[in-house]
Design an enzyme around this catalytic site. Structure first.
Site, PDB file in Angstrom:
ATOM      1  N   TYR A   1       0.845  -1.223   0.000  1.00 14.26           N
ATOM      2  CA  TYR A   1       0.000   0.000   0.000  1.00 14.26           C
ATOM      3  C   TYR A   1       0.871   1.261   0.000  1.00 14.26           C
ATOM      4  O   TYR A   1       0.655   2.184  -0.787  1.00 14.26           O
ATOM      5  CB  TYR A   1      -0.915  -0.044   1.209  1.00 14.26           C
TER       6      TYR A   1
ATOM      7  N   THR B   1     -14.395   4.943   6.855  1.00 18.64           N
ATOM      8  CA  THR B   1     -15.063   4.289   5.704  1.00 18.64           C
ATOM      9  C   THR B   1     -15.023   2.776   5.901  1.00 18.64           C
ATOM     10  O   THR B   1     -14.406   2.271   6.841  1.00 18.64           O
ATOM     11  CB  THR B   1     -14.324   4.597   4.377  1.00 18.64           C
TER      12      THR B   1
HETATM   13  N1  LIG Z   1     -10.250   5.312   4.435  1.00 18.04           N
HETATM   14  C1  LIG Z   1      -9.038   5.790   4.654  1.00 18.04           C
HETATM   15  O1  LIG Z   1      -8.610   5.902   5.805  1.00 18.04           O
HETATM   16  C2  LIG Z   1      -8.167   6.232   3.508  1.00 18.04           C
HETATM   17  C3  LIG Z   1      -7.041   7.012   3.814  1.00 18.04           C
HETATM   18  C4  LIG Z   1      -6.217   7.440   2.792  1.00 18.04           C
HETATM   19  C5  LIG Z   1      -6.507   7.091   1.483  1.00 18.04           C
HETATM   20  N2  LIG Z   1      -7.603   6.338   1.206  1.00 18.04           N
HETATM   21  C6  LIG Z   1      -7.833   6.011  -0.198  1.00 18.04           C
HETATM   22  O2  LIG Z   1      -9.085   6.513  -0.605  1.00 18.04           O
HETATM   23  C7  LIG Z   1      -9.655   5.645  -1.581  1.00 18.04           C
HETATM   24  C8  LIG Z   1     -11.051   5.222  -1.140  1.00 18.04           C
HETATM   25  O3  LIG Z   1     -10.959   4.624   0.117  1.00 18.04           O
HETATM   26  P1  LIG Z   1     -12.241   4.307   1.015  1.00 18.04           P
HETATM   27  O4  LIG Z   1     -11.756   4.357   2.408  1.00 18.04           O
HETATM   28  O5  LIG Z   1     -13.381   5.113   0.574  1.00 18.04           O
HETATM   29  O6  LIG Z   1     -12.438   2.780   0.625  1.00 18.04           O
HETATM   30  P2  LIG Z   1     -13.764   1.862   0.608  1.00 18.04           P
HETATM   31  O7  LIG Z   1     -13.258   0.469   0.696  1.00 18.04           O
HETATM   32  O8  LIG Z   1     -14.734   2.352   1.619  1.00 18.04           O
HETATM   33  O9  LIG Z   1     -14.307   2.159  -0.842  1.00 18.04           O
HETATM   34  C9  LIG Z   1     -13.530   1.804  -1.974  1.00 18.04           C
HETATM   35  C10 LIG Z   1     -14.451   1.527  -3.120  1.00 18.04           C
HETATM   36  O10 LIG Z   1     -13.622   1.104  -4.215  1.00 18.04           O
HETATM   37  C11 LIG Z   1     -14.231  -0.044  -4.789  1.00 18.04           C
HETATM   38  N3  LIG Z   1     -13.224  -0.865  -5.452  1.00 18.04           N
HETATM   39  C12 LIG Z   1     -12.302  -1.684  -4.866  1.00 18.04           C
HETATM   40  N4  LIG Z   1     -11.607  -2.321  -5.813  1.00 18.04           N
HETATM   41  C13 LIG Z   1     -12.090  -1.912  -7.020  1.00 18.04           C
HETATM   42  C14 LIG Z   1     -11.774  -2.207  -8.363  1.00 18.04           C
HETATM   43  N5  LIG Z   1     -10.826  -3.101  -8.679  1.00 18.04           N
HETATM   44  N6  LIG Z   1     -12.474  -1.595  -9.339  1.00 18.04           N
HETATM   45  C15 LIG Z   1     -13.443  -0.699  -9.032  1.00 18.04           C
HETATM   46  N7  LIG Z   1     -13.806  -0.388  -7.782  1.00 18.04           N
HETATM   47  C16 LIG Z   1     -13.122  -0.980  -6.784  1.00 18.04           C
HETATM   48  C17 LIG Z   1     -14.911  -0.764  -3.644  1.00 18.04           C
HETATM   49  O11 LIG Z   1     -15.923  -1.650  -4.096  1.00 18.04           O
HETATM   50  C18 LIG Z   1     -15.445   0.393  -2.822  1.00 18.04           C
HETATM   51  O12 LIG Z   1     -16.739   0.770  -3.223  1.00 18.04           O
HETATM   52  C19 LIG Z   1      -8.682   4.478  -1.747  1.00 18.04           C
HETATM   53  O13 LIG Z   1      -7.855   4.725  -2.856  1.00 18.04           O
HETATM   54  C20 LIG Z   1      -7.885   4.526  -0.456  1.00 18.04           C
HETATM   55  O14 LIG Z   1      -6.615   3.980  -0.610  1.00 18.04           O
HETATM   56  C21 LIG Z   1      -8.452   5.893   2.195  1.00 18.04           C
END
Ligand SMILES: NC(=O)c1ccc[n+]([C@@H]2O[C@H](COP(=O)([O-])OP(=O)(O)OC[C@H]3O[C@@H](n4cnc5c(N)ncnc54)[C@H](O)[C@@H]3O)[C@@H](O)[C@H]2O)c1
Length: 255
Positions: free
Chosen positions: A154, A191
């Site tokens: 990651y 999330t």
């Molecule tokens: N939640 C956190 O703490 C956090 C922090 C920093 C960065 N992020 C980044 O933000 C983004 C969203 O995170 P989140 O927390 O909302 O995640 P989440 O898991 O709540 O949502 C992610 C979404 O992406 C979809 N997804 C996963 N794999 C996929 C694929 N191959 N094709 C299409 N869709 C796909 C999932 O079905 C889901 O709906 C990610 O890139 C994550 O790395 C999240």
């Protein structure tokens, strides 16, 4: 009523079924945009689009598969006759240190988190460059510059997203396309992804407490916090901003 910041703008948001992607789609629509959300989760994406209303369509899409991107951009070209905003949000957090991550986990992380942004940028630029430009936003993370031993794949993927963003931004700026490309580096955001990480470890409660303590501001983030930055970066107000990464992290990265 406050003036809408994205009136008439046409946007694609990947990973829009839930979490940060859903939060961004919700805000974009409130600001006057029309949005296509895409997601690998068909039921979740369909349901999310229904909740988001008539300014939203859902396309079933695995961001790691190049051919599926062709379909997404064909639908956008057909429905919108162009594109103004591309937000690459979909991502996965697969845990493991250098000693226990296998090649499949590594490759999946790179395909879903990094190759997706490459494909999303490539396709968006094709639609935007001869049509007045636009804004591309890639979702990175504070994990791009804060190593965690158990997140080797990651960490690497998000550092890759940040640097790709800068390279693509430089190309677009020099080419005079009027396309701004930036990334957002959220801290810990409430999330489903966070829930999954918490459930994967032995003492989830302790991990959650440690995440909260990492944020000097006294709370973890919400999808709305990230969506506010996405609205700004997608708006006219950010026209001189390109090739940058923006932390939305309650000062976590200074802690
Ligand atoms: N939640 C956190 O703490 C956090 C922090 C920093 C960065 N992020 C980044 O933000 C983004 C969203 O995170 P989140 O927390 O909302 O995640 P989440 O898991 O709540 O949502 C992610 C979404 O992406 C979809 N997804 C996963 N794999 C996929 C694929 N191959 N094709 C299409 N869709 C796909 C999932 O079905 C889901 O709906 C990610 O890139 C994550 O790395 C999240």
């Amino acid at each position: 009523m406050a003036e809408q910041k994205l009136t008439g703008r046409r946007a694609i948001v990947t990973g829009g079924a839930t979490g940060i992607g859903y939060g961004i789609a919700l805000r974009f629509i409130a600001e006057g945009a029309t949005v296509i959300i895409t997601d690998i989760d068909k039921a979740g994406g369909t349901n999310a689009a229904e909740r988001l209303g008539p300014s939203c369509d859902f396309v079933h899409h695995d961001v790691s598969v190049p051919e599926e991107w062709d379909n997404v951009f064909a639908i956008a070209a057909d429905r919108f006759s162009g594109l103004d905003i591309m937000v690459n949000v979909a991502g996965v957090t697969l845990m493991g240190t250098i000693e226990d991550v296998d090649v499949k986990t590594w490759d999946t992380t790179m395909a879903v988190n990094v190759r997706s942004c490459f494909l999303g940028c490539q396709g968006a630029i094709k639609l935007m460059k001869n049509d007045g430009g636009g804004a591309i936003i890639n979702m990175a993370s504070v994990s791009a510059f804060r190593p965690q031993a158990e997140l080797v794949a990651y960490n690497t993927s998000k550092a890759g997203v940040d640097m790709m963003t800068k390279s693509v931004a430089l190309h677009c700026a020099r080419s005079g396309y009027g396309i701004n490309v930036n990334s957002i580096n959220p801290g810990v955001i409430q999330t489903a992804m966070l829930e999954k990480v918490i459930n994967q470890v032995e003492d989830g409660e302790a991990l959650m407490d440690s995440y909260k303590a990492m944020h000097p501001i006294g709370r973890i983030g919400e999808p709305e916090d990230v969506a506010a930055m996405a609205v700004y970066l997608a708006s006219e107000e950010a026209s001189f901003i390109t090739g940058s990464g923006f932390t939305v992290d309650g000062s976590l990265s200074n802690n």
